[in-house]
Design an enzyme around this catalytic site. Sequence first.
Site, PDB file in Angstrom:
ATOM      1  N   GLY A  14      -2.983  16.880 -45.878  1.00  0.00           N
ATOM      2  CA  GLY A  14      -1.594  16.890 -45.420  1.00  0.00           C
ATOM      3  C   GLY A  14      -1.425  17.834 -44.244  1.00  0.00           C
ATOM      4  N   ASP A  39      -5.964  12.084 -58.279  1.00  0.00           N
ATOM      5  CA  ASP A  39      -4.561  11.650 -58.362  1.00  0.00           C
ATOM      6  C   ASP A  39      -3.789  12.731 -59.117  1.00  0.00           C
ATOM      7  OD1 ASP A  39      -2.124  10.519 -58.566  1.00  0.00           O
ATOM      8  OD2 ASP A  39      -2.740   8.815 -59.808  1.00  0.00           O
ATOM      9  N   LEU A  40      -3.026  13.476 -58.367  1.00  0.00           N
ATOM     10  CA  LEU A  40      -2.309  14.613 -58.962  1.00  0.00           C
ATOM     11  C   LEU A  40      -1.185  14.163 -59.886  1.00  0.00           C
ATOM     12  CD1 LEU A  40      -2.162  16.956 -55.844  1.00  0.00           C
ATOM     13  CD2 LEU A  40      -3.686  17.137 -57.803  1.00  0.00           C
ATOM     14  N   TYR A 128      14.081  14.301 -54.396  1.00  0.00           N
ATOM     15  CA  TYR A 128      12.971  15.139 -53.906  1.00  0.00           C
ATOM     16  C   TYR A 128      13.271  16.618 -54.194  1.00  0.00           C
ATOM     17  CZ  TYR A 128      10.246  17.777 -50.437  1.00  0.00           C
ATOM     18  OH  TYR A 128       9.447  18.705 -49.809  1.00  0.00           O
ATOM     19  N   TRP A 153      11.709  21.985 -42.865  1.00  0.00           N
ATOM     20  CA  TRP A 153      11.541  21.211 -41.625  1.00  0.00           C
ATOM     21  C   TRP A 153      10.115  21.373 -41.063  1.00  0.00           C
ATOM     22  CZ3 TRP A 153      16.503  21.171 -38.114  1.00  0.00           C
ATOM     23  CH2 TRP A 153      17.626  20.940 -38.895  1.00  0.00           C
TER      24      TRP A 153
HETATM   25  N1  LIG Z   1       7.372  18.222 -44.659  1.00  0.00           N
HETATM   26  C1  LIG Z   1       8.457  18.991 -44.722  1.00  0.00           C
HETATM   27  O1  LIG Z   1       9.367  18.887 -43.883  1.00  0.00           O
HETATM   28  C2  LIG Z   1       8.588  20.023 -45.802  1.00  0.00           C
HETATM   29  C3  LIG Z   1       9.770  20.785 -45.871  1.00  0.00           C
HETATM   30  C4  LIG Z   1       9.883  21.756 -46.874  1.00  0.00           C
HETATM   31  C5  LIG Z   1       8.854  21.955 -47.761  1.00  0.00           C
HETATM   32  N2  LIG Z   1       7.733  21.202 -47.675  1.00  0.00           N
HETATM   33  C6  LIG Z   1       6.668  21.430 -48.668  1.00  0.00           C
HETATM   34  O2  LIG Z   1       5.520  21.899 -47.993  1.00  0.00           O
HETATM   35  C7  LIG Z   1       4.335  21.477 -48.701  1.00  0.00           C
HETATM   36  C8  LIG Z   1       3.391  20.789 -47.741  1.00  0.00           C
HETATM   37  O3  LIG Z   1       4.061  19.652 -47.197  1.00  0.00           O
HETATM   38  P1  LIG Z   1       3.458  18.766 -46.027  1.00  0.00           P
HETATM   39  O4  LIG Z   1       4.550  18.511 -45.070  1.00  0.00           O
HETATM   40  O5  LIG Z   1       2.149  19.334 -45.579  1.00  0.00           O
HETATM   41  O6  LIG Z   1       3.204  17.404 -46.844  1.00  0.00           O
HETATM   42  P2  LIG Z   1       2.304  16.137 -46.438  1.00  0.00           P
HETATM   43  O7  LIG Z   1       1.880  16.231 -45.014  1.00  0.00           O
HETATM   44  O8  LIG Z   1       3.064  14.947 -46.925  1.00  0.00           O
HETATM   45  O9  LIG Z   1       0.997  16.356 -47.325  1.00  0.00           O
HETATM   46  C9  LIG Z   1       1.040  16.225 -48.731  1.00  0.00           C
HETATM   47  C10 LIG Z   1      -0.336  15.814 -49.181  1.00  0.00           C
HETATM   48  O10 LIG Z   1      -0.290  15.615 -50.599  1.00  0.00           O
HETATM   49  C11 LIG Z   1      -1.019  14.420 -50.880  1.00  0.00           C
HETATM   50  N3  LIG Z   1      -0.576  13.781 -52.122  1.00  0.00           N
HETATM   51  C12 LIG Z   1       0.622  13.229 -52.391  1.00  0.00           C
HETATM   52  N4  LIG Z   1       0.611  12.661 -53.607  1.00  0.00           N
HETATM   53  C13 LIG Z   1      -0.633  12.867 -54.124  1.00  0.00           C
HETATM   54  C14 LIG Z   1      -1.275  12.506 -55.337  1.00  0.00           C
HETATM   55  N5  LIG Z   1      -0.649  11.814 -56.306  1.00  0.00           N
HETATM   56  N6  LIG Z   1      -2.557  12.872 -55.521  1.00  0.00           N
HETATM   57  C15 LIG Z   1      -3.235  13.545 -54.552  1.00  0.00           C
HETATM   58  N7  LIG Z   1      -2.686  13.918 -53.373  1.00  0.00           N
HETATM   59  C16 LIG Z   1      -1.395  13.575 -53.162  1.00  0.00           C
HETATM   60  C17 LIG Z   1      -0.682  13.516 -49.714  1.00  0.00           C
HETATM   61  O11 LIG Z   1      -1.586  12.437 -49.621  1.00  0.00           O
HETATM   62  P3  LIG Z   1      -1.022  11.029 -49.034  1.00  0.00           P
HETATM   63  O12 LIG Z   1      -0.621  11.323 -47.617  1.00  0.00           O
HETATM   64  O13 LIG Z   1      -2.163  10.112 -49.150  1.00  0.00           O
HETATM   65  O14 LIG Z   1       0.162  10.669 -49.885  1.00  0.00           O
HETATM   66  C18 LIG Z   1      -0.784  14.490 -48.540  1.00  0.00           C
HETATM   67  O15 LIG Z   1      -2.094  14.611 -48.053  1.00  0.00           O
HETATM   68  C19 LIG Z   1       4.848  20.579 -49.834  1.00  0.00           C
HETATM   69  O16 LIG Z   1       4.957  21.342 -50.999  1.00  0.00           O
HETATM   70  C20 LIG Z   1       6.230  20.153 -49.379  1.00  0.00           C
HETATM   71  O17 LIG Z   1       7.081  19.834 -50.467  1.00  0.00           O
HETATM   72  C21 LIG Z   1       7.566  20.252 -46.709  1.00  0.00           C
END
Ligand SMILES: NC(=O)c1ccc[n+]([C@@H]2O[C@H](COP(=O)([O-])OP(=O)(O)OC[C@H]3O[C@@H](n4cnc5c(N)ncnc54)[C@H](OP(=O)(O)O)[C@@H]3O)[C@@H](O)[C@H]2O)c1
Length: 306
Positions: A14, A39-40, A128, A153
């Site tokens: 991610g 698969d988490l 979410y 964000w």
């Molecule tokens: N993005 C934002 O704007 C944002 C804002 C606030 C907080 N956050 C938090 O920051 C953290 C990192 O977010 P990010 O933006 O880096 O997220 P991301 O780019 O969507 O990465 C999440 C990763 O988790 C993997 N994943 C999802 N479901 C899974 C499963 N069942 N088994 C194994 N892997 C799985 C995804 O794989 P796939 O791509 O194959 O699904 C992806 O590689 C998270 O906790 C998120 O909630 C994000």
Amino acid sequence: MSYRPRILIAGAAGQVGRELQRSFADCGEVICHDCDTVDLADPDQVRAMVRNAAPQIILNAAAYTAVDRAESEPEAAMAVNSTAPKVLAEEARRSNALLVHYSTDYVFDGSKAEPWSETDQPNPLNVYGASKLAGEEAIHQVGGRYLIFRTSWVYGPHGRNFLLTMLSLARERDELRIVDDQFGAPTSSIELADATSAIVRGVLDGRFGSAESWSGLYHMTCSGSTSWCGFASAIFSRAAGLLHGKVPAVKPVSSSEYITSAKRPRNSILSNEKLHVRFGVRLAPWEAALDAVISRLTREAQAAEL
Ligand SMILES: NC(=O)c1ccc[n+]([C@@H]2O[C@H](COP(=O)([O-])OP(=O)(O)OC[C@H]3O[C@@H](n4cnc5c(N)ncnc54)[C@H](OP(=O)(O)O)[C@@H]3O)[C@@H](O)[C@H]2O)c1
């Protein structure tokens, strides 16, 4: 630091996970997992992943992050965002490992006029946000040595994010309608990973005292704030080179004119004071962090053309 811990990164592919791989590369032995290896949503696989890796540090960058899709897939969101963190916390506690987990500004309803602090009452507006709040609460309940960083964000040079979406839309359209009445702090994956690494190294060095004095919840965002429209304008004012001068007009619209499945908070701005006071860490102003990401993208584009 001579001690080299085993570090498990879940969600390593991610946008935050990729930067954590970079930030922690010289900190210890890094073991990466993502959806192609585990698969988490399956608690048994989460347990097996941790037991096989036997890490001293677990960095959980995995999440179900499709905010709108979560409205119609609440069970899937809860499995990854609530049950998986609970199992990770149980496994961390069992082996006295440190768990680092990320949460979101979307735990709040956006109704406050000032930045939100860690003691403010969450009240998520969407599935979410509710699933991420349930994950936080599960970790608190299990206890042990943990750090939860609530951020907002998130964008960066790779993955699915607002910056890359804007750059891609700019190639197709002359005008973009962007929401101008939701406020927050764009936070780069680079800043998040570097701050996480600095804090974890401090914990390992014993600089912050015993776990009782640092375990807990912290807000961690870039400083300053803007609207999505302000963020888009800032992107285009810096990305003319990347877009070969084809920069679209940005038209501000209200949330009521841009309907999405999930409601989003009006004010998402988080106060980072607790993080600064406890760890002496401040992330860069969001504009400077954006400069750094655009520079990285520009270097990567130039290298690809060579
Ligand atoms: N993005 C934002 O704007 C944002 C804002 C606030 C907080 N956050 C938090 O920051 C953290 C990192 O977010 P990010 O933006 O880096 O997220 P991301 O780019 O969507 O990465 C999440 C990763 O988790 C993997 N994943 C999802 N479901 C899974 C499963 N069942 N088994 C194994 N892997 C799985 C995804 O794989 P796939 O791509 O194959 O699904 C992806 O590689 C998270 O906790 C998120 O909630 C994000």
